[in-house]
Write a protein that holds these residues in place. Structure first.
Motif, PDB file in Angstrom:
ATOM      1  N   THR A 172       0.836  -1.198   0.000  1.00 43.51           N
ATOM      2  CA  THR A 172       0.000   0.000   0.000  1.00 43.51           C
ATOM      3  C   THR A 172       0.871   1.249   0.000  1.00 43.51           C
ATOM      4  O   THR A 172       1.835   1.342   0.782  1.00 43.51           O
ATOM      5  CB  THR A 172      -0.913   0.027   1.240  1.00 43.51           C
ATOM      6  N   ASN A 173       0.533   2.186  -0.875  1.00 47.53           N
ATOM      7  CA  ASN A 173       1.206   3.494  -0.903  1.00 47.53           C
ATOM      8  C   ASN A 173       2.730   3.328  -0.933  1.00 47.53           C
ATOM      9  O   ASN A 173       3.454   3.980  -0.191  1.00 47.53           O
ATOM     10  CB  ASN A 173       0.781   4.331   0.307  1.00 47.53           C
ATOM     11  N   SER A 195      -2.771   1.914  -4.418  1.00 52.55           N
ATOM     12  CA  SER A 195      -2.175   3.254  -4.271  1.00 52.55           C
ATOM     13  C   SER A 195      -0.656   3.189  -4.319  1.00 52.55           C
ATOM     14  O   SER A 195       0.025   3.887  -3.564  1.00 52.55           O
ATOM     15  CB  SER A 195      -2.652   3.908  -2.964  1.00 52.55           C
ATOM     16  N   SER A 196      -0.115   2.365  -5.187  1.00 55.94           N
ATOM     17  CA  SER A 196       1.328   2.185  -5.290  1.00 55.94           C
ATOM     18  C   SER A 196       1.787   2.499  -6.707  1.00 55.94           C
ATOM     19  O   SER A 196       0.984   2.563  -7.645  1.00 55.94           O
ATOM     20  CB  SER A 196       1.727   0.756  -4.898  1.00 55.94           C
ATOM     21  N   GLU A 197       3.111   2.672  -6.855  1.00 55.38           N
ATOM     22  CA  GLU A 197       3.702   2.991  -8.143  1.00 55.38           C
ATOM     23  C   GLU A 197       4.867   2.035  -8.390  1.00 55.38           C
ATOM     24  O   GLU A 197       5.782   1.950  -7.574  1.00 55.38           O
ATOM     25  CB  GLU A 197       4.174   4.444  -8.172  1.00 55.38           C
ATOM     26  N   ILE A 198       4.796   1.325  -9.509  1.00 50.54           N
ATOM     27  CA  ILE A 198       5.842   0.367  -9.878  1.00 50.54           C
ATOM     28  C   ILE A 198       6.388   0.832 -11.215  1.00 50.54           C
ATOM     29  O   ILE A 198       5.715   0.727 -12.245  1.00 50.54           O
ATOM     30  CB  ILE A 198       5.277  -1.058  -9.942  1.00 50.54           C
ATOM     31  N   TYR A 199       7.608   1.354 -11.220  1.00 50.54           N
ATOM     32  CA  TYR A 199       8.095   2.135 -12.352  1.00 50.54           C
ATOM     33  C   TYR A 199       8.750   1.310 -13.454  1.00 50.54           C
ATOM     34  O   TYR A 199       8.898   1.793 -14.569  1.00 50.54           O
ATOM     35  CB  TYR A 199       9.074   3.201 -11.858  1.00 50.54           C
ATOM     36  N   THR A 200       9.191   0.102 -13.175  1.00 51.45           N
ATOM     37  CA  THR A 200       9.813  -0.696 -14.221  1.00 51.45           C
ATOM     38  C   THR A 200       8.880  -1.809 -14.690  1.00 51.45           C
ATOM     39  O   THR A 200       8.438  -1.828 -15.826  1.00 51.45           O
ATOM     40  CB  THR A 200      11.151  -1.290 -13.753  1.00 51.45           C
ATOM     41  N   ASP A 214      -6.191  -7.780  -6.019  1.00 49.17           N
ATOM     42  CA  ASP A 214      -6.510  -6.362  -6.198  1.00 49.17           C
ATOM     43  C   ASP A 214      -5.262  -5.604  -6.622  1.00 49.17           C
ATOM     44  O   ASP A 214      -4.220  -5.681  -5.964  1.00 49.17           O
ATOM     45  CB  ASP A 214      -7.024  -5.740  -4.893  1.00 49.17           C
ATOM     46  N   LEU A 215      -5.381  -4.882  -7.753  1.00 49.09           N
ATOM     47  CA  LEU A 215      -4.354  -3.935  -8.190  1.00 49.09           C
ATOM     48  C   LEU A 215      -5.099  -2.651  -8.517  1.00 49.09           C
ATOM     49  O   LEU A 215      -5.540  -2.441  -9.647  1.00 49.09           O
ATOM     50  CB  LEU A 215      -3.601  -4.482  -9.402  1.00 49.09           C
ATOM     51  N   THR A 216      -5.282  -1.785  -7.529  1.00 53.20           N
ATOM     52  CA  THR A 216      -6.202  -0.664  -7.666  1.00 53.20           C
ATOM     53  C   THR A 216      -5.499   0.668  -7.422  1.00 53.20           C
ATOM     54  O   THR A 216      -4.569   0.762  -6.614  1.00 53.20           O
ATOM     55  CB  THR A 216      -7.371  -0.795  -6.669  1.00 53.20           C
ATOM     56  N   ASN A 217      -5.987   1.690  -8.146  1.00 55.98           N
ATOM     57  CA  ASN A 217      -5.532   3.073  -7.969  1.00 55.98           C
ATOM     58  C   ASN A 217      -4.011   3.175  -7.947  1.00 55.98           C
ATOM     59  O   ASN A 217      -3.429   3.897  -7.135  1.00 55.98           O
ATOM     60  CB  ASN A 217      -6.117   3.660  -6.677  1.00 55.98           C
ATOM     61  N   SER A 218      -3.389   2.460  -8.838  1.00 60.82           N
ATOM     62  CA  SER A 218      -1.925   2.408  -8.872  1.00 60.82           C
ATOM     63  C   SER A 218      -1.409   2.785 -10.249  1.00 60.82           C
ATOM     64  O   SER A 218      -2.173   2.929 -11.213  1.00 60.82           O
ATOM     65  CB  SER A 218      -1.428   1.006  -8.483  1.00 60.82           C
ATOM     66  N   GLU A 231      -8.239 -17.289  -9.921  1.00 62.86           N
ATOM     67  CA  GLU A 231      -9.300 -18.221  -9.576  1.00 62.86           C
ATOM     68  C   GLU A 231     -10.530 -17.501  -9.021  1.00 62.86           C
ATOM     69  O   GLU A 231     -11.660 -17.957  -9.213  1.00 62.86           O
ATOM     70  CB  GLU A 231      -8.797 -19.228  -8.527  1.00 62.86           C
ATOM     71  N   ARG A 232     -10.326 -16.397  -8.305  1.00 63.95           N
ATOM     72  CA  ARG A 232     -11.440 -15.675  -7.698  1.00 63.95           C
ATOM     73  C   ARG A 232     -11.484 -14.265  -8.295  1.00 63.95           C
ATOM     74  O   ARG A 232     -10.886 -13.993  -9.314  1.00 63.95           O
ATOM     75  CB  ARG A 232     -11.291 -15.648  -6.177  1.00 63.95           C
ATOM     76  N   SER A 233     -12.188 -13.364  -7.652  1.00 67.04           N
ATOM     77  CA  SER A 233     -12.393 -12.026  -8.213  1.00 67.04           C
ATOM     78  C   SER A 233     -11.070 -11.281  -8.338  1.00 67.04           C
ATOM     79  O   SER A 233     -10.152 -11.456  -7.525  1.00 67.04           O
ATOM     80  CB  SER A 233     -13.358 -11.239  -7.326  1.00 67.04           C
ATOM     81  N   SER A 234     -10.989 -10.436  -9.370  1.00 64.15           N
ATOM     82  CA  SER A 234      -9.813  -9.597  -9.588  1.00 64.15           C
ATOM     83  C   SER A 234     -10.282  -8.177  -9.846  1.00 64.15           C
ATOM     84  O   SER A 234     -11.282  -7.954 -10.532  1.00 64.15           O
ATOM     85  CB  SER A 234      -8.974 -10.123 -10.759  1.00 64.15           C
ATOM     86  N   ASN A 235      -9.543  -7.216  -9.306  1.00 64.08           N
ATOM     87  CA  ASN A 235      -9.970  -5.825  -9.340  1.00 64.08           C
ATOM     88  C   ASN A 235      -8.798  -4.952  -9.770  1.00 64.08           C
ATOM     89  O   ASN A 235      -7.754  -4.940  -9.107  1.00 64.08           O
ATOM     90  CB  ASN A 235     -10.476  -5.409  -7.956  1.00 64.08           C
ATOM     91  N   PHE A 236      -8.986  -4.225 -10.891  1.00 60.21           N
ATOM     92  CA  PHE A 236      -7.949  -3.324 -11.406  1.00 60.21           C
ATOM     93  C   PHE A 236      -8.453  -1.884 -11.445  1.00 60.21           C
ATOM     94  O   PHE A 236      -7.920  -1.068 -12.191  1.00 60.21           O
ATOM     95  CB  PHE A 236      -7.531  -3.766 -12.812  1.00 60.21           C
ATOM     96  N   TYR A 237      -9.446  -1.575 -10.659  1.00 60.93           N
ATOM     97  CA  TYR A 237     -10.106  -0.269 -10.717  1.00 60.93           C
ATOM     98  C   TYR A 237      -9.106   0.877 -10.555  1.00 60.93           C
ATOM     99  O   TYR A 237      -8.277   0.897  -9.644  1.00 60.93           O
ATOM    100  CB  TYR A 237     -11.164  -0.164  -9.618  1.00 60.93           C
ATOM    101  N   GLY A 238      -9.185   1.850 -11.468  1.00 60.97           N
ATOM    102  CA  GLY A 238      -8.429   3.087 -11.330  1.00 60.97           C
ATOM    103  C   GLY A 238      -6.940   2.975 -11.551  1.00 60.97           C
ATOM    104  O   GLY A 238      -6.201   3.919 -11.251  1.00 60.97           O
ATOM    105  N   THR A 239      -6.460   1.860 -12.091  1.00 60.03           N
ATOM    106  CA  THR A 239      -5.017   1.677 -12.289  1.00 60.03           C
ATOM    107  C   THR A 239      -4.613   2.135 -13.687  1.00 60.03           C
ATOM    108  O   THR A 239      -5.340   1.932 -14.660  1.00 60.03           O
ATOM    109  CB  THR A 239      -4.631   0.208 -12.066  1.00 60.03           C
TER     110      THR A 239
END
Length: 531
Positions: A172-173, A195-200, A214-218, A231-239
């Protein structure tokens, strides 16, 4: 001469014991991540002052405890032992973090990998040491407790490849200047990056999540999820995926949220499978400056034309810009609950027009896509019409033949239920009339008396009951399917005539419904009916 020696000695003492800033500065240099520059100033051997200057002009100053990485000092094992023991690590400037060493100390000393949840908070990790970069032989690692990294800056890479997370993985963050490698990982509990930033690069290739992901708001520069299994739910909202996202042959088996995401034109969904509810609303497709000059009026690069979406999609007016083709349109259901009825109707009409405009596609493919879209339009009308008569009509047709879309099985079941219902009426109330009609008013031949004995009598009674029901069922099917009302029925009682007439009327109605709503889907039937 004596004073000169005293001066040299003072300088030497200052350099060795006091001016640790000068010595450590050779190893710890100022560094930058997109949008921010970090200036590191040593106060003493154990403390640094970090000034984080942002591109917008703001800055943040943090006083942090400095943890050195001294390769010649075996006592650094104490630090990793403390990491394995502590539940939370906060406010540290860590010169180098060796994940393999962390795991090995936890395993050797306590016979477990991370016996307590590990939380790294408000830290800066200057360097990270990765496992050996073997292609197929990276050591398999098991983290039995939660790993949580929050509010942390990681200048280099962080490598968890080929690890099994028995408990949750949470980031997170956090800003990662290099690659976050989660390839070939197995997640037994939720994996959350927000809420994270992965630059490479964020590498999830060949990974498997048994619970939610979950990979959200990143912000992710390069996202690699080739052959990943969710296998289960995945969330990429706002990324935002700023350069490239590769989901080649990724499989999403449950609900997938891609709403409000931003994709670069190099997105690849080739071979991806979405088997559950998929939210595609408000996707943004960016183009770089070079493409903008060459293709200003062209449609954006397609996103989902080669993906298999086989369930329900929540979409917006830009759905056609995502590259959905007729193959996708013939198998997905659009969730329109978030739209006003008029807006939803216009949306479906635009898709129908799009299908009709694909004159190069095969007639069967266009017919399949149109059938599903027309059915969705009927369902929209069914739930939002103001006329109770129209609503009742659509409800009845939905019950009998699904309003014509894939209603063959439902028609068969509905017809079978009707004939069985009338068969029971004939069996219990009009058995004599059925026998008379079957034998043309003649008496049945006398059967030989049954053998004595209770079992033989029971067998005879059961056989006679089954025969009577078969006769009733045969007569019911005969009346139901007869295009001409059987005139011999008029020789029986008036109540029997009424029941048989009702069944015959229902049968004629069902045949008409079949021709109009089901058989008309076949080309040669349509030509006969003039459709």
């Amino acid at each position: 001469m004596k004073s000169l020696w005293q001066l040299c000695a003072s300088v030497l003492v200052y350099v060795i014991f006091i001016n640790t800033d000068g010595l450590n500065a050779q190893k710890i240099q100022d560094f930058s991540l997109p949008g921010a520059t970090f200036h590191v100033q040593f106060i003493n051997a154990d403390t640094v002052l970090v000034t984080e200057r942002h591109a917008g002009g703001g800055y943040l100053t943090r006083r942090m405890r400095y943890v050195a990485d001294n390769a010649r000092d075996s006592d650094d094992s104490l630090f990793y032992y403390q990491l394995a023991q502590r539940r939370e690590i906060e406010g540290l400037f860590i010169e180098s973090l060796n994940l393999m060493k962390l795991e090995s100390f936890a395993a050797v000393l306590l016979k477990l990998n991370l016996p307590h949840p590990l939380r790294i908070d408000e830290c800066i990790i200057y360097n990270t040491e990765s496992p050996p970069q073997y292609q197929t032989d990276k050591p398999e690692r098991v983290f039995s407790k939660t790993i949580e990294i929050t509010n942390t800056v990681i200048r280099g890479n962080i490598d968890f490849a080929n690890a099994t997370f028995v408990d949750s993985f949470v980031m997170t963050n956090t800003r990662v200047g290099g690659t976050l490698d989660l390839s070939r990982c197995k997640f037994r509990k939720p994996a959350i990056i927000t809420s994270s930033e992965i630059y490479t690069q964020l590498n999830l290739s060949d990974s498997r999540t048994y619970t939610s992901f979950d990979l959200t708001n990143s912000l992710v520069t390069h996202f690699d999820a080739r052959n990943a299994l969710f296998e289960r739910s995945s969330n990429f909202y706002g990324t935002t995926f700023s350069e490239r996202a590769n989901l080649y042959h990724a499989r999403f088996r449950k609900k997938t949220n891609l709403s409000n995401t931003s994709f670069d034109p190099s997105m690849s969904f080739s071979g991806a499978t979405f088997s559950g509810y998929t939210d595609l609303s408000q996707i943004t497709i960016r183009r770089n400056d070079m493409q903008r000059g060459l293709r200003e009026s062209a449609a954006p690069d397609i996103l989902l034309s080669k993906a298999n979406i086989a369930d329900t999609v929540r979409a917006d007016d830009n759905i056609l810009n995502y590259g959905l083709d007729l193959i996708a349109l013939k198998q997905i259901w659009f969730d329109l609950d978030h739209m006003e009825p008029g807006e939803a109707e216009r949306f479906l009409v635009s898709l129908i027009q799009f299908v009709n405009s694909n004159s190069n596609a095969s007639e069967d493919l266009r017919a399949d896509a149109l059938a599903l879209l027309n059915y969705q339009e009927v369902q929209l009308k069914r739930f939002h019409t103001d006329s109770w008569i129209e609503r009742a009509q659509l409800d009845i047709l939905q019950l009998l033949v699904r309003n014509g879309y894939g209603g063959g099985l439902r028609f068969f079941v509905s017809s079978l239920i009707m004939t069985l219902f009338f068969s029971l009426i004939y069996q219990f109330k009009y058995r004599s009339d059925i026998k008379a009609l079957i034998h043309n008013g003649k008496q049945e031949k006398d059967l030989p008396p049954p053998d004595s004995g209770r079992i033989n009598k029971l067998r005879s009674s059961t056989s006679k009951g089954m025969l009577n029901f078969v006769q009733s069922m045969w007569f019911s099917v005969y009346v139901f399917l007869s295009p001409k009302f059987p005139s011999e029925i008029f020789s029986r009682t008036s109540s029997f005539q009424l029941v048989a007439s009702v069944e015959w009327g229902l049968g004629i109605t069902m045949m008409m419904i079949y021709l109009i709503y089901i058989a008309s889907n076949y080309g040669f039937i349509r030509s006969l009916l003039g459709f």
